[in-house]
Design a protein around this motif. Sequence first.
Motif, PDB file in Angstrom:
ATOM      1  N   PRO A 189       0.782  -1.227   0.000  1.00  0.00           N
ATOM      2  CA  PRO A 189       0.000   0.000   0.000  1.00  0.00           C
ATOM      3  C   PRO A 189       0.821   1.288   0.000  1.00  0.00           C
ATOM      4  CG  PRO A 189      -0.130  -1.101   2.126  1.00  0.00           C
ATOM      5  CD  PRO A 189       0.512  -2.059   1.173  1.00  0.00           C
TER       6      PRO A 189
ATOM      7  N   ARG B 252       5.085  10.749  -2.577  1.00  0.00           N
ATOM      8  CA  ARG B 252       4.788  10.523  -1.163  1.00  0.00           C
ATOM      9  C   ARG B 252       6.054  10.727  -0.315  1.00  0.00           C
ATOM     10  NH1 ARG B 252       4.957   4.382   1.079  1.00  0.00           N
ATOM     11  NH2 ARG B 252       4.157   4.798   3.158  1.00  0.00           N
TER      12      ARG B 252
ATOM     13  N   TYR C 238      11.271   8.653   1.013  1.00  0.00           N
ATOM     14  CA  TYR C 238      11.246   7.616  -0.028  1.00  0.00           C
ATOM     15  C   TYR C 238      11.881   8.033  -1.358  1.00  0.00           C
ATOM     16  CZ  TYR C 238       8.061   5.447   3.296  1.00  0.00           C
ATOM     17  OH  TYR C 238       7.516   4.903   4.434  1.00  0.00           O
TER      18      TYR C 238
ATOM     19  N   ASN D 246       8.192  -5.618  -1.420  1.00  0.00           N
ATOM     20  CA  ASN D 246       8.129  -4.537  -0.441  1.00  0.00           C
ATOM     21  C   ASN D 246       6.673  -4.493   0.014  1.00  0.00           C
ATOM     22  OD1 ASN D 246       8.010  -2.279   1.090  1.00  0.00           O
ATOM     23  ND2 ASN D 246       9.087  -0.943  -0.350  1.00  0.00           N
TER      24      ASN D 246
ATOM     25  N   ALA E 129       5.353  -2.906   2.258  1.00  0.00           N
ATOM     26  CA  ALA E 129       5.001  -1.605   2.850  1.00  0.00           C
ATOM     27  C   ALA E 129       4.408  -1.839   4.248  1.00  0.00           C
ATOM     28  CB  ALA E 129       4.095  -0.817   1.912  1.00  0.00           C
ATOM     29  N   ALA E 130       3.298  -1.190   4.576  1.00  0.00           N
ATOM     30  CA  ALA E 130       2.773  -1.307   5.950  1.00  0.00           C
ATOM     31  C   ALA E 130       2.332  -2.726   6.306  1.00  0.00           C
ATOM     32  CB  ALA E 130       1.618  -0.322   6.141  1.00  0.00           C
TER      33      ALA E 130
ATOM     34  N   HIS F 289       4.384  -5.046   8.704  1.00  0.00           N
ATOM     35  CA  HIS F 289       4.326  -4.971  10.165  1.00  0.00           C
ATOM     36  C   HIS F 289       3.028  -5.521  10.737  1.00  0.00           C
ATOM     37  CE1 HIS F 289       7.552  -2.328   9.055  1.00  0.00           C
ATOM     38  NE2 HIS F 289       6.734  -1.451   8.504  1.00  0.00           N
TER      39      HIS F 289
ATOM     40  N   HIS G  11      12.954  -2.779   1.807  1.00  0.00           N
ATOM     41  CA  HIS G  11      12.382  -1.536   2.331  1.00  0.00           C
ATOM     42  C   HIS G  11      13.244  -0.378   1.879  1.00  0.00           C
ATOM     43  CE1 HIS G  11       9.481  -3.708   4.609  1.00  0.00           C
ATOM     44  NE2 HIS G  11      10.448  -4.523   4.999  1.00  0.00           N
ATOM     45  N   ILE G  12      12.596   0.604   1.294  1.00  0.00           N
ATOM     46  CA  ILE G  12      13.306   1.760   0.760  1.00  0.00           C
ATOM     47  C   ILE G  12      13.972   2.535   1.899  1.00  0.00           C
ATOM     48  CG2 ILE G  12      12.965   3.960  -0.454  1.00  0.00           C
ATOM     49  CD1 ILE G  12      10.468   2.504  -1.793  1.00  0.00           C
ATOM     50  N   SER G  13      13.223   2.764   2.956  1.00  0.00           N
ATOM     51  CA  SER G  13      13.736   3.531   4.094  1.00  0.00           C
ATOM     52  C   SER G  13      14.408   2.593   5.097  1.00  0.00           C
ATOM     53  CB  SER G  13      12.587   4.287   4.771  1.00  0.00           C
ATOM     54  OG  SER G  13      11.654   3.369   5.331  1.00  0.00           O
TER      55      SER G  13
ATOM     56  N   VAL H  84      14.047   1.278   8.112  1.00  0.00           N
ATOM     57  CA  VAL H  84      12.930   1.142   9.048  1.00  0.00           C
ATOM     58  C   VAL H  84      13.376   1.087  10.511  1.00  0.00           C
ATOM     59  CG1 VAL H  84      11.163   0.169   7.517  1.00  0.00           C
ATOM     60  CG2 VAL H  84      12.891  -1.347   8.485  1.00  0.00           C
TER      61      VAL H  84
ATOM     62  N   ARG I  85      13.371   4.319  12.344  1.00  0.00           N
ATOM     63  CA  ARG I  85      12.072   4.985  12.389  1.00  0.00           C
ATOM     64  C   ARG I  85      11.254   4.506  13.594  1.00  0.00           C
ATOM     65  NH1 ARG I  85       9.482   4.749   6.600  1.00  0.00           N
ATOM     66  NH2 ARG I  85       8.194   6.391   7.541  1.00  0.00           N
TER      67      ARG I  85
ATOM     68  N   ARG J 215       7.719  -0.080  13.190  1.00  0.00           N
ATOM     69  CA  ARG J 215       8.290  -0.494  11.898  1.00  0.00           C
ATOM     70  C   ARG J 215       9.474  -1.461  12.074  1.00  0.00           C
ATOM     71  NH1 ARG J 215       5.821   3.123   8.231  1.00  0.00           N
ATOM     72  NH2 ARG J 215       5.388   5.120   9.233  1.00  0.00           N
TER      73      ARG J 215
HETATM   74  C1  DQA Z   1       8.437   0.769   3.627  1.00  0.00           C
HETATM   75  C2  DQA Z   1       8.527   0.946   5.145  1.00  0.00           C
HETATM   76  C3  DQA Z   1       7.181   0.681   5.804  1.00  0.00           C
HETATM   77  O1  DQA Z   1       7.285   0.845   7.218  1.00  0.00           O
HETATM   78  C4  DQA Z   1       6.145   1.663   5.295  1.00  0.00           C
HETATM   79  O2  DQA Z   1       4.886   1.366   5.843  1.00  0.00           O
HETATM   80  C5  DQA Z   1       6.097   1.733   3.830  1.00  0.00           C
HETATM   81  C6  DQA Z   1       7.329   1.615   3.046  1.00  0.00           C
HETATM   82  C7  DQA Z   1       9.743   1.153   2.932  1.00  0.00           C
HETATM   83  O3  DQA Z   1       9.888   0.804   1.765  1.00  0.00           O
HETATM   84  O4  DQA Z   1      10.599   1.823   3.519  1.00  0.00           O
HETATM   85  O5  DQA Z   1       5.042   1.979   3.246  1.00  0.00           O
HETATM   86  O6  DQA Z   1       8.176  -0.603   3.365  1.00  0.00           O
END
Ligand code: DQA
Length: 146
Positions: free
Chosen positions: A11, A19, A24, A75, A77-78, A81, A101-103, A105, A108, A112
């Motif tokens: 998502p 975004r 990101y 990936n 995303a949310a 977790h 994961h791009i970031s 985590v 953060r 996460r």
């Molecule tokens: C993410 C990290 C997740 O915590 C977040 O909910 C995302 C992107 C990332 O690519 O860093 O939507 O998966």
Amino acid sequence: MSTLIYILNGPNLNLLGKREPEIYGHDTLDDVAKRCEETGAEFGLQTTLLQSNHEGQIIDWIHEAREKAAGIVINPAAFTHTSVAVLDALNTFEGPVVEVHISQVHKRESFRHHSYVSLRADAVIVGCGVQGYELAMRHLGHVLKG
Ligand code: DQA
């Protein structure tokens, strides 16, 4: 044997590039698709990049990958977790799975820091920006074509 890699995205990743660019980056998911395609070609691998905001759709694509794909880059995303269902689906897939994961985590919020998907992933790439997808493809290239 299949040489297709499914690159699945959860998502809000449809908004990549727009975004929270400070987290990101500015590249879009189309840019990611192109880079993955190019990297895959170096190893004789094809790619299909898919994105959905819906958990059930991600699960359906994982089931489809069982029939069609040699490996998965995901990936979630949310859903990373929260989703035991995505983990269960990945557990039905027999090929290599790379979680991206791009970031970074772990720098953060604490929610996460836990990933259900990591219980299945053979490799995890975190905090490398969108380059992480390319690294994942390179890893699969070595594993599958090594
Ligand atoms: C993410 C990290 C997740 O915590 C977040 O909910 C995302 C992107 C990332 O690519 O860093 O939507 O998966």
